[in-house]
Design a protein around this motif. Structure first.
Motif, PDB file in Angstrom:
ATOM      1  N   SER A 152      15.213   0.862   2.300  1.00  0.00           N
ATOM      2  CA  SER A 152      14.175   1.848   2.622  1.00  0.00           C
ATOM      3  C   SER A 152      12.898   1.612   1.821  1.00  0.00           C
ATOM      4  O   SER A 152      11.807   1.970   2.271  1.00  0.00           O
ATOM      5  N   ILE A 153      13.019   1.009   0.635  1.00  0.00           N
ATOM      6  CA  ILE A 153      11.825   0.746  -0.180  1.00  0.00           C
ATOM      7  C   ILE A 153      10.918  -0.262   0.518  1.00  0.00           C
ATOM      8  O   ILE A 153       9.722  -0.040   0.703  1.00  0.00           O
ATOM      9  N   GLY A 154      11.486  -1.386   0.934  1.00  0.00           N
ATOM     10  CA  GLY A 154      10.698  -2.395   1.624  1.00  0.00           C
ATOM     11  C   GLY A 154      10.234  -1.940   2.989  1.00  0.00           C
ATOM     12  O   GLY A 154       9.153  -2.324   3.451  1.00  0.00           O
ATOM     13  N   ALA A 155      11.032  -1.097   3.627  1.00  0.00           N
ATOM     14  CA  ALA A 155      10.728  -0.696   5.002  1.00  0.00           C
ATOM     15  C   ALA A 155       9.642   0.364   5.096  1.00  0.00           C
ATOM     16  O   ALA A 155       8.942   0.433   6.105  1.00  0.00           O
ATOM     17  N   THR A 156       9.477   1.189   4.065  1.00  0.00           N
ATOM     18  CA  THR A 156       8.596   2.356   4.208  1.00  0.00           C
ATOM     19  C   THR A 156       7.390   2.385   3.283  1.00  0.00           C
ATOM     20  O   THR A 156       6.576   3.299   3.390  1.00  0.00           O
ATOM     21  N   PHE A 157       7.227   1.415   2.387  1.00  0.00           N
ATOM     22  CA  PHE A 157       6.072   1.487   1.488  1.00  0.00           C
ATOM     23  C   PHE A 157       4.783   1.032   2.188  1.00  0.00           C
ATOM     24  O   PHE A 157       3.684   1.195   1.649  1.00  0.00           O
ATOM     25  N   SER A 158       4.904   0.481   3.404  1.00  0.00           N
ATOM     26  CA  SER A 158       3.737   0.007   4.147  1.00  0.00           C
ATOM     27  C   SER A 158       4.128  -0.164   5.615  1.00  0.00           C
ATOM     28  O   SER A 158       5.255   0.143   6.002  1.00  0.00           O
ATOM     29  N   LEU A 167      -5.996   5.463   2.357  1.00  0.00           N
ATOM     30  CA  LEU A 167      -4.979   6.393   1.865  1.00  0.00           C
ATOM     31  C   LEU A 167      -4.068   6.856   2.992  1.00  0.00           C
ATOM     32  O   LEU A 167      -2.947   7.293   2.751  1.00  0.00           O
ATOM     33  N   GLY A 168      -4.547   6.739   4.242  1.00  0.00           N
ATOM     34  CA  GLY A 168      -3.711   7.115   5.376  1.00  0.00           C
ATOM     35  C   GLY A 168      -2.477   6.254   5.507  1.00  0.00           C
ATOM     36  O   GLY A 168      -1.468   6.678   6.082  1.00  0.00           O
ATOM     37  N   ASN A 169      -2.537   5.033   4.963  1.00  0.00           N
ATOM     38  CA  ASN A 169      -1.365   4.160   5.036  1.00  0.00           C
ATOM     39  C   ASN A 169      -0.205   4.678   4.200  1.00  0.00           C
ATOM     40  O   ASN A 169       0.925   4.219   4.354  1.00  0.00           O
ATOM     41  N   LEU A 170      -0.487   5.628   3.301  1.00  0.00           N
ATOM     42  CA  LEU A 170       0.596   6.229   2.515  1.00  0.00           C
ATOM     43  C   LEU A 170       1.459   7.130   3.385  1.00  0.00           C
ATOM     44  O   LEU A 170       2.504   7.594   2.947  1.00  0.00           O
ATOM     45  N   GLY A 171       1.014   7.371   4.619  1.00  0.00           N
ATOM     46  CA  GLY A 171       1.830   8.162   5.541  1.00  0.00           C
ATOM     47  C   GLY A 171       3.181   7.540   5.810  1.00  0.00           C
ATOM     48  O   GLY A 171       4.148   8.242   6.120  1.00  0.00           O
ATOM     49  N   THR A 172       3.283   6.208   5.692  1.00  0.00           N
ATOM     50  CA  THR A 172       4.581   5.562   5.881  1.00  0.00           C
ATOM     51  C   THR A 172       5.570   6.018   4.825  1.00  0.00           C
ATOM     52  O   THR A 172       6.773   6.107   5.086  1.00  0.00           O
ATOM     53  N   VAL A 173       5.048   6.307   3.614  1.00  0.00           N
ATOM     54  CA  VAL A 173       5.919   6.799   2.538  1.00  0.00           C
ATOM     55  C   VAL A 173       6.288   8.254   2.790  1.00  0.00           C
ATOM     56  O   VAL A 173       7.470   8.633   2.720  1.00  0.00           O
ATOM     57  N   LEU A 174       5.306   9.075   3.089  1.00  0.00           N
ATOM     58  CA  LEU A 174       5.527  10.506   3.224  1.00  0.00           C
ATOM     59  C   LEU A 174       6.364  10.868   4.454  1.00  0.00           C
ATOM     60  O   LEU A 174       7.124  11.834   4.430  1.00  0.00           O
ATOM     61  N   ILE A 175       6.217  10.092   5.540  1.00  0.00           N
ATOM     62  CA  ILE A 175       6.913  10.415   6.781  1.00  0.00           C
ATOM     63  C   ILE A 175       8.172   9.574   6.985  1.00  0.00           C
ATOM     64  O   ILE A 175       9.253  10.095   7.263  1.00  0.00           O
ATOM     65  N   ALA A 176       8.039   8.249   6.811  1.00  0.00           N
ATOM     66  CA  ALA A 176       9.163   7.360   7.121  1.00  0.00           C
ATOM     67  C   ALA A 176      10.240   7.348   6.043  1.00  0.00           C
ATOM     68  O   ALA A 176      11.429   7.205   6.359  1.00  0.00           O
ATOM     69  N   PHE A 177       9.844   7.498   4.782  1.00  0.00           N
ATOM     70  CA  PHE A 177      10.838   7.406   3.701  1.00  0.00           C
ATOM     71  C   PHE A 177      11.933   8.473   3.806  1.00  0.00           C
ATOM     72  O   PHE A 177      13.122   8.145   3.712  1.00  0.00           O
ATOM     73  N   PRO A 178      11.588   9.755   3.993  1.00  0.00           N
ATOM     74  CA  PRO A 178      12.666  10.755   4.130  1.00  0.00           C
ATOM     75  C   PRO A 178      13.608  10.451   5.290  1.00  0.00           C
ATOM     76  O   PRO A 178      14.819  10.664   5.183  1.00  0.00           O
ATOM     77  N   ILE A 179      13.057   9.956   6.400  1.00  0.00           N
ATOM     78  CA  ILE A 179      13.904   9.622   7.551  1.00  0.00           C
ATOM     79  C   ILE A 179      14.835   8.465   7.204  1.00  0.00           C
ATOM     80  O   ILE A 179      16.027   8.483   7.533  1.00  0.00           O
ATOM     81  N   LEU A 205       4.010   1.236  -3.461  1.00  0.00           N
ATOM     82  CA  LEU A 205       5.304   0.728  -3.912  1.00  0.00           C
ATOM     83  C   LEU A 205       5.844   1.484  -5.127  1.00  0.00           C
ATOM     84  O   LEU A 205       7.015   1.893  -5.124  1.00  0.00           O
ATOM     85  N   PRO A 206       5.044   1.721  -6.177  1.00  0.00           N
ATOM     86  CA  PRO A 206       5.554   2.551  -7.285  1.00  0.00           C
ATOM     87  C   PRO A 206       5.967   3.948  -6.833  1.00  0.00           C
ATOM     88  O   PRO A 206       6.964   4.499  -7.325  1.00  0.00           O
ATOM     89  N   MET A 207       5.206   4.511  -5.883  1.00  0.00           N
ATOM     90  CA  MET A 207       5.533   5.849  -5.393  1.00  0.00           C
ATOM     91  C   MET A 207       6.891   5.868  -4.699  1.00  0.00           C
ATOM     92  O   MET A 207       7.737   6.732  -4.962  1.00  0.00           O
ATOM     93  N   VAL A 208       7.114   4.908  -3.805  1.00  0.00           N
ATOM     94  CA  VAL A 208       8.365   4.903  -3.055  1.00  0.00           C
ATOM     95  C   VAL A 208       9.541   4.528  -3.949  1.00  0.00           C
ATOM     96  O   VAL A 208      10.664   4.997  -3.737  1.00  0.00           O
ATOM     97  N   GLU A 209       9.309   3.721  -4.968  1.00  0.00           N
ATOM     98  CA  GLU A 209      10.380   3.394  -5.922  1.00  0.00           C
ATOM     99  C   GLU A 209      10.816   4.637  -6.691  1.00  0.00           C
ATOM    100  O   GLU A 209      12.017   4.875  -6.873  1.00  0.00           O
ATOM    101  N   LYS A 210       9.851   5.440  -7.123  1.00  0.00           N
ATOM    102  CA  LYS A 210      10.185   6.672  -7.843  1.00  0.00           C
ATOM    103  C   LYS A 210      10.890   7.672  -6.938  1.00  0.00           C
ATOM    104  O   LYS A 210      11.842   8.334  -7.345  1.00  0.00           O
ATOM    105  N   LEU A 211      10.412   7.768  -5.705  1.00  0.00           N
ATOM    106  CA  LEU A 211      11.059   8.667  -4.752  1.00  0.00           C
ATOM    107  C   LEU A 211      12.494   8.235  -4.480  1.00  0.00           C
ATOM    108  O   LEU A 211      13.388   9.079  -4.351  1.00  0.00           O
TER     109      LEU A 211
END
Length: 278
Positions: A135-141, A112-124, A252-258
């Motif tokens: 940003s979807i491909g870059a931050t979901f993993s 679950l720690g790998n979801l940090g890429t979504v929580l931290i990198a996606f907003p940036i 991936l579904p999470m970052v797509e919705k975001l």
């Protein structure tokens, strides 16, 4: 016979690798105190820097020694070169199986720690760097091979999402081992986290990153070397086994919705403007 002949024609590449490896080993491990801990500079890091300086795509004069042919041949050899690391780590899991079982839920939940890429990198990526669907491909993993396969299947690598995942993959390949080794050595010597937790964090699904991270931990804490290596190897194996599904069904579904929430209207407006222009 043709394989042997082709290998011999790449003598420049093999000679360069041998020389750089010898130089890196002769330099050895260097420790740099930084107050809260220390940075351990490993031979792998020296080899990386020196190899980068021999890349004609980075340093043009290097083309006199390493030609485009050698550069192209070197890429698939990375997988072969890392296999001894994976084999060695695999042999450490058996003797330490009791400690791995004792870690149990921690090893499984660390994915679950790998979801940090979504929580931290996606907003940036979206609000600071102003990226689009890249940003979807870059931050979901962390964009390793299984993650590239997911994006290739869902969007194709020619899509903006494909551009994003490949961009992070290239950066991770170039600088991931260096960054992991530095972070591992700093955190290990700072004493902020349990060394076993740091070992589990080394297993992100990349053989080279895990090797650099584990090497730094083992150098900083030699008394725990076997346990740290076993936990990192088990973590890496679990990441390969579960990371694909976590990325496909959760990240991936999470970052797509975001992305739809953050930029969906802008995308729709841009499409309408493009259609009107046509």
């Amino acid at each position: 016979m043709s394989v042997v002949k082709e290998t011999m024609q790449l003598w420049r590449l093999h000679l360069a690798v041998l020389v750089l490896a010898i130089i890196a080993e002769l330099i050895g491990i260097q420790r740099i105190p930084i107050g809260i801990g220390a940075i351990l500079l490993l031979p792998l890091l020296y080899a990386f820097v020196m190899a980068a300086l021999l890349n004609p795509n980075i340093i043009k004069p290097a083309a006199r020694l390493i030609r485009a042919r050698e550069v192209k041949a070197a890429s698939p050899l990375i997988v072969i070169a890392i296999m001894p690391f994976i084999a060695k780590f695999g042999t450490t899991i058996g003797p330490a199986i009791d400690k791995i079982i004792a870690a149990g839920p921690a090893l499984l939940l660390q994915e679950l720690g790998n979801l940090g890429t979504v929580l931290i990198a996606f907003p940036i990526a979206v609000w600071v760097l102003k990226l689009g669907r890249e940003s979807i491909g870059a931050t979901f993993s962390i964009a390793r091979e299984p993650n590239i396969a997911i994006i290739a299947d869902r969007y194709t690598l020619k899509s903006p999402e494909g551009t994003g995942v490949m961009g992070v993959y290239v950066i991770g390949t170039l600088f991931g081992t260096f960054i992991f080794a530095i972070l591992a050595s700093v955190f290990a010597t700072a004493g902020w986290f349990d060394p076993r937790a740091l070992a589990m964090a080394c297993g992100v699904g990349s053989g080279s990153m895990m090797a650099a991270c584990t090497g730094a931990l083992a150098s900083a804490l030699p008394a725990m070397k076997d346990e740290l290596v076993a936990l990192a190897a088990a973590s890496n194996l679990l990441t390969y086994a579960t990371g694909l599904y976590a990325g496909l069904f959760i990240a991936l579904p999470m970052v797509e919705k975001l992305y739809v929430m953050a930029r969906g209207r802008d995308d729709a407006t841009a499409r309408r403007a493009a259609e009107a222009g046509e």
